[in-house]
Motif scaffolding. Structure first.
Motif, short mmCIF file in Angstrom:
data_model
loop_
_atom_site.label_atom_id
_atom_site.label_comp_id
_atom_site.label_asym_id
_atom_site.label_seq_id
_atom_site.Cartn_x
_atom_site.Cartn_y
_atom_site.Cartn_z
N ASP A 394 -30.13 59.34 39.80
CA ASP A 394 -29.33 58.02 40.94
C ASP A 394 -30.32 56.95 40.94
OD1 ASP A 394 -26.68 58.63 41.29
OD2 ASP A 394 -27.10 59.13 42.71
N TYR A 397 -31.04 55.39 37.55
CA TYR A 397 -29.46 54.33 36.90
C TYR A 397 -29.46 52.79 37.22
CZ TYR A 397 -27.24 58.40 34.28
OH TYR A 397 -27.20 59.80 33.35
N HIS A 414 -39.88 57.03 31.77
CA HIS A 414 -38.75 58.08 31.70
C HIS A 414 -40.36 58.69 31.92
CE1 HIS A 414 -35.06 60.44 31.95
NE2 HIS A 414 -35.97 61.60 31.23
N SER B 156 -24.67 59.20 37.90
CA SER B 156 -24.27 60.73 37.86
C SER B 156 -23.21 60.77 38.43
CB SER B 156 -25.33 60.95 37.78
OG SER B 156 -25.84 60.57 39.42
N ILE B 185 -24.30 52.60 30.34
CA ILE B 185 -25.43 52.73 30.60
C ILE B 185 -26.39 52.05 29.01
CG2 ILE B 185 -26.23 55.47 30.48
CD1 ILE B 185 -24.25 56.74 31.95
N LEU B 196 -37.67 56.41 24.44
CA LEU B 196 -36.94 57.05 25.44
C LEU B 196 -37.20 58.52 24.25
CD1 LEU B 196 -35.60 57.81 28.32
CD2 LEU B 196 -33.20 57.20 27.19
N PRO B 197 -37.34 59.68 24.40
CA PRO B 197 -37.32 61.04 24.16
C PRO B 197 -35.89 61.40 24.25
CG PRO B 197 -38.68 61.21 26.31
CD PRO B 197 -38.13 60.07 26.11
N ASP B 200 -33.85 63.47 27.04
CA ASP B 200 -33.55 62.80 27.90
C ASP B 200 -32.77 61.56 27.88
OD1 ASP B 200 -35.26 64.11 29.33
OD2 ASP B 200 -37.46 62.71 29.12
N THR B 203 -29.52 63.91 27.82
CA THR B 203 -28.77 63.71 29.41
C THR B 203 -28.87 62.62 30.36
OG1 THR B 203 -31.83 64.15 29.98
CG2 THR B 203 -30.32 65.78 30.26
N LEU B 204 -29.58 61.63 29.96
CA LEU B 204 -28.96 60.34 30.82
C LEU B 204 -27.52 60.01 30.52
CD1 LEU B 204 -32.37 58.40 30.50
CD2 LEU B 204 -30.82 59.04 32.62
N LEU B 205 -26.97 60.28 28.99
CA LEU B 205 -25.68 59.82 28.63
C LEU B 205 -25.03 60.50 28.48
CD1 LEU B 205 -26.93 57.95 25.25
CD2 LEU B 205 -25.68 56.48 27.62
N PHE B 206 -25.56 61.92 29.41
CA PHE B 206 -23.99 62.80 29.67
C PHE B 206 -23.82 63.26 27.99
CE2 PHE B 206 -23.48 59.59 32.99
CZ PHE B 206 -24.27 60.06 33.64
#
Lengths: 525, 263
Positions: A394, A397, A414, B156, B185, B196-197, B200, B203-206
């Motif tokens: 969280d 984000y 990251h 999330s 996002i 950004l890898p 990752d 996962t961040l973007l689901f």
């Protein structure tokens, strides 16, 4: 700066007020009503609404001293014995016991010579007094309701322009009646119909009063949509008095705040505060407006001034809001939640609860901002711990959103799981000039509104105070805070005052000519 | 009293609706709306019997649910605005409907997915509930939480809450809501990261697999370096800002005029 300058004016006003208040004490309520009736007669005879306004100004404190005997005597003495309206009005009051009436006979001699029937305005005024009196005890509510309806019908059938100021007050009493009986919603059709009529007749006072009545009734039932539509469909009469304007702006502020239009809400609330009667005279309104203003300011990302919470009238009422402000300032979510649950009932009663809940995101933003200022690099985990967020995920984000929204300047790395904070931007650029332009626009607006107000104030006072130069009063918006009933004695000088008044209005229209007020300008802004 | 034909159709509708036959429901709804209009119940005329009003309300409620199941949002909008009369103005006459709050909640989510936040809050304020009771009602609490998470950026949580919908119909909005969130996002990532890898980012973007990420990246115009498995975001260069001369001049003239009036 303004604060310091306003103080002496405030004190003076207080003094004047106490002086004023001392004077009418020897007058018995009966005598006062009689004098008022005479004033109304005079107003009608000379087409001078200001006499009526003066009568209505005394309404608030006169209301508290009313009782059955006072009203009965007043009616008996103003009306000839065989008048039908007198009988109609007396029927609303309980019968006098013998003992009491003997008492009255001995103290006040009934006039021997036949009196002419007073103008209908007097009757409506007396009815207004009776209505207010009936509302003081619960047993009389049904009676009050009947009287209210009868009075409305009477007013509408008479249709006299000289009655408008009184009519506006009667509508207030009608609203109060409905509210006390418990079905405010039922009054709305009456108000809406009357508002249409008033608008058609250019009856500004009544229209202003009625628009406020309707808005209030909508907001009472949370009908923000309808209220918003009403506002877009009506134009609030500019000739209305300051108190009505203050109320209107307050309601506007409420609606705008709910619609997330915080900047507009803030402007309206500022207007409401400025136009409101002095804090000591109407503490309830003053507190209500400030409560909302504080929440709106917080939602805009501002922190209200500390001195506000030390104001004698506000200090106690704003205790809960003060805690909220502290929580937001510290950016502590847990403190915010605790305060929210602790004062939930209070906020609920003020109808600010849902607005305050919206502050949650501001708390987080402030928290992140504080972190970004104090650290050049901080791990997401630490952010999560410091802000009491639920998970690192969280936090990532949230920080990302904060960066996008421009709350902070930084990057997230990251791979390493930390946030790097960039340096502060330079203080030049088009945004800065935009902000500056907004500020200037605000100041100019403030000045113009104040001029308008003090101008309106002059109109209503028609007084001979500012003999030196009318521009002096216009210059400063403190002027509008003079109590409206500051001058009673210049009945005789009325003609002269009107002359001066006209001059003044002319000068305002011409925008004033150049004179030596230049150096003062810097201080005011 | 409602005509027997209408009651007959209404019974039929209830049966068909519970059996889940969407097409048949639609046909019946159209016929019922005509019947309601003839009986003066759709646009209310005169002083109808409360019993009839309950029938009319039920039919409209079924219509609203049906619109969502067939993913027809404008139709839902129409049904819901007709229902509002029943919920707001007849609340003292009619027994409360068990479907009232699910529908109100659905309406809130609809506003949320359409990003009509101001309307969302206005609607929220006008709910006939006490403000602290709002969170106690599961149907209303769900959209409230979603809005709060969206606003503060706890995406999330929104993602995790998609399966916790209090009613079946809420899930119909999940897809469009997820679309909104992904775009949110993505715009945050563009601003907050240099690179950004790929893993990752997924996962961040689901996203479940890389190909979805790649498709999404292409859509947004991100540079994907496949060998390093990294996405790099085009750095926003400090573009030269043109000073709007005309605007400034206008503003200055305005100030001059205002100052003239003051002095």
């Amino acid at each position: 700066m303004t604060d310091v300058e306003m103080k002496p004016a405030d004190e003076k006003r207080e003094e004047k007020k106490t002086e004023e208040e001392k004077k009418p004490i020897p007058l018995t309520p009966v005598a006062e009503i009689k004098a008022n009736a005479a004033l109304i007669e005079r107003a009608v005879a000379t087409f001078e609404p200001r006499f009526t306004h003066r009568v209505l100004r005394s309404l608030t404190h006169l209301r508290k001293r009313l009782d059955d005997t006072v009203l009965r005597d007043a009616i008996n003495e103003t009306y000839p014995s065989d008048s039908p309206s007198k009988k109609a009005m007396l029927s609303w009051l309980p019968e006098a016991t013998v003992e009491q009436s003997m008492d009255i006979d001995s103290t006040s001699q009934p006039p021997k010579q036949p009196q002419p029937e007073p103008v209908p305005e007097v009757e409506i005024y007396l009815r207004l007094l009776i209505l207010h009196h009936l509302l003081t005890s619960q047993a009389n509510y049904p009676k009050a309701m009947k009287l209210a309806h009868e009075t409305i019908d009477k007013m509408q059938s008479l249709n006299r322009r000289s009655m408008d100021p009184i009519a506006a007050k009667v509508w207030y009493a009608v609203e109060r009646t409905y509210e006390l009986v418990g079905d405010l919603a039922d009054a709305r059709p009456h108000f809406l119909a009357a508002q249409r009529t008033a608008a058609l007749r250019h009856d500004d006072e009544t229209e202003a009063s009625l628009i406020n009545r309707i808005l209030r009734s909508y907001l009472q039932y949370n009908l923000y949509d309808q209220a918003d539509k009403l506002i877009s469909k009506t134009s609030f009469p500019t000739a209305a008095g300051n108190p009505q304007h203050a109320r209107y702006h307050y309601y506007l502020g409420r609606i705008k705040a709910v619609q997330l239009n915080y900047t507009a809400a803030h402007t309206n609330l500022q207007q409401a505060i400025r136009r409101a009667p002095p804090a000591k005279t109407a503490p309830g309104f003053y507190q209500a407006v400030h409560k909302l203003t504080i929440v709106v300011e917080l939602l805009m990302g501002d922190i209200p001034e500390r001195s506000l919470f030390r104001h004698p009238v506000l200090e106690k009422a704003l205790a809960g809001y003060f805690e909220i402000v502290k929580a937001v300032r510290n950016g502590s979510l847990s403190q915010f939640q605790n305060t929210l649950s602790k004062y939930a009932a209070e906020f609920e009663a003020d109808k600010t609860y849902t607005l305050i809940v919206r502050l949650r995101q501001n708390v987080i933003k402030t928290g992140i901002r504080r972190l970004s200022l104090s650290y050049s690099r901080i791990s997401l985990r630490d952010i999560c711990l410091k802000l009491h967020l639920d998970s690192e995920e969280d936090a990532e984000y949230i920080v990302g959103k904060a960066i996008r929204d421009g709350v902070i300047d930084g990057r997230i790395v990251h791979e390493n799981g930390w946030m790097e904070c960039g340096s502060q931007k330079g203080g030049y650029g088009p945004e800065v000039s935009d902000v500056f332009a907004r500020r200037i626009a605000y100041c100019l607006e403030l000045h113009n509104q104040s001029v308008k107000m003090s101008c309106a104030c002059e109109m209503s006072r028609r007084a001979n105070t500012c003999r030196s130069s009318p521009r002096v009063t216009l210059r400063f918006f403190v002027a509008m805070r003079y109590p409206l009933n500051a001058h009673r004695k210049e009945l005789a000088a009325a003609e002269g005052a009107r002359e001066r008044e006209k001059e003044l209005a002319k000068e305002i229209q011409e925008g004033g000519d150049l004179d030596d007020e230049g150096p003062d300008l810097g201080e005011r802004f | 009293m409602a005509p027997p034909q209408l009651v007959q159709l209404y019974r039929e509708l209830q049966q068909v609706f519970t059996s889940g036959n969407l097409q048949q429901t639609g046909v019946l709804l159209t016929r019922l709306k005509i019947a309601l209009t003839q009986a003066g119940l759709l646009v209310l005329l005169g002083n109808p019997d409360p019993q009839d009003l309950v029938i009319a309300r039920d039919i409209l409620e079924v219509g609203a649910f049906w619109s969502i199941r067939t993913k027809d949002i404008p139709s839902f909008d129409r049904y819901f605005s007709q229902l509002q009369t029943f919920y707001n103005d007849f609340s003292s006459v009619l027994p409360p409907s068990p479907r009232e709050y699910p529908l109100r909640g659905l309406n809130l989510i609809r506003l949320l997915t359409q990003n009509r936040i101001a309307d969302f809050h206005t609607t929220l304020e006008s709910l006939p509930l006490r403000a602290d009771a709002l969170t106690g009602n599961p149907y209303i609490a769900h959209p409230i939480n979603l809005e709060q998470w969206l606003m503060e950026g706890s995406y999330s949580k929104v993602w995790n809450a998609r399966e916790e919908a209090p009613a079946e119909e809420y899930k119909f909005f999940v897809d469009s809501l997820m679309g909104t969130i992904r775009n949110e996002i993505a715009s945050c990532e563009e601003a907050a990261y240099d690179s950004l890898p790929l893993k990752d980012a997924a996962t961040l973007l689901f996203f479940k697999n890389q190909s979805e990420v790649l498709a999404f990246a292409r859509e947004r115009g991100w540079q994907v370096d496949l060998t390093a498995a990294k996405i790099t975001f085009a750095k926003k260069t400090e573009e030269k800002v043109e000073i709007q001369k005309e605007k400034l001049i206008l503003a200055d003239l305005h100030y001059a005029r205002e100052l003239e009036q003051i002095v």
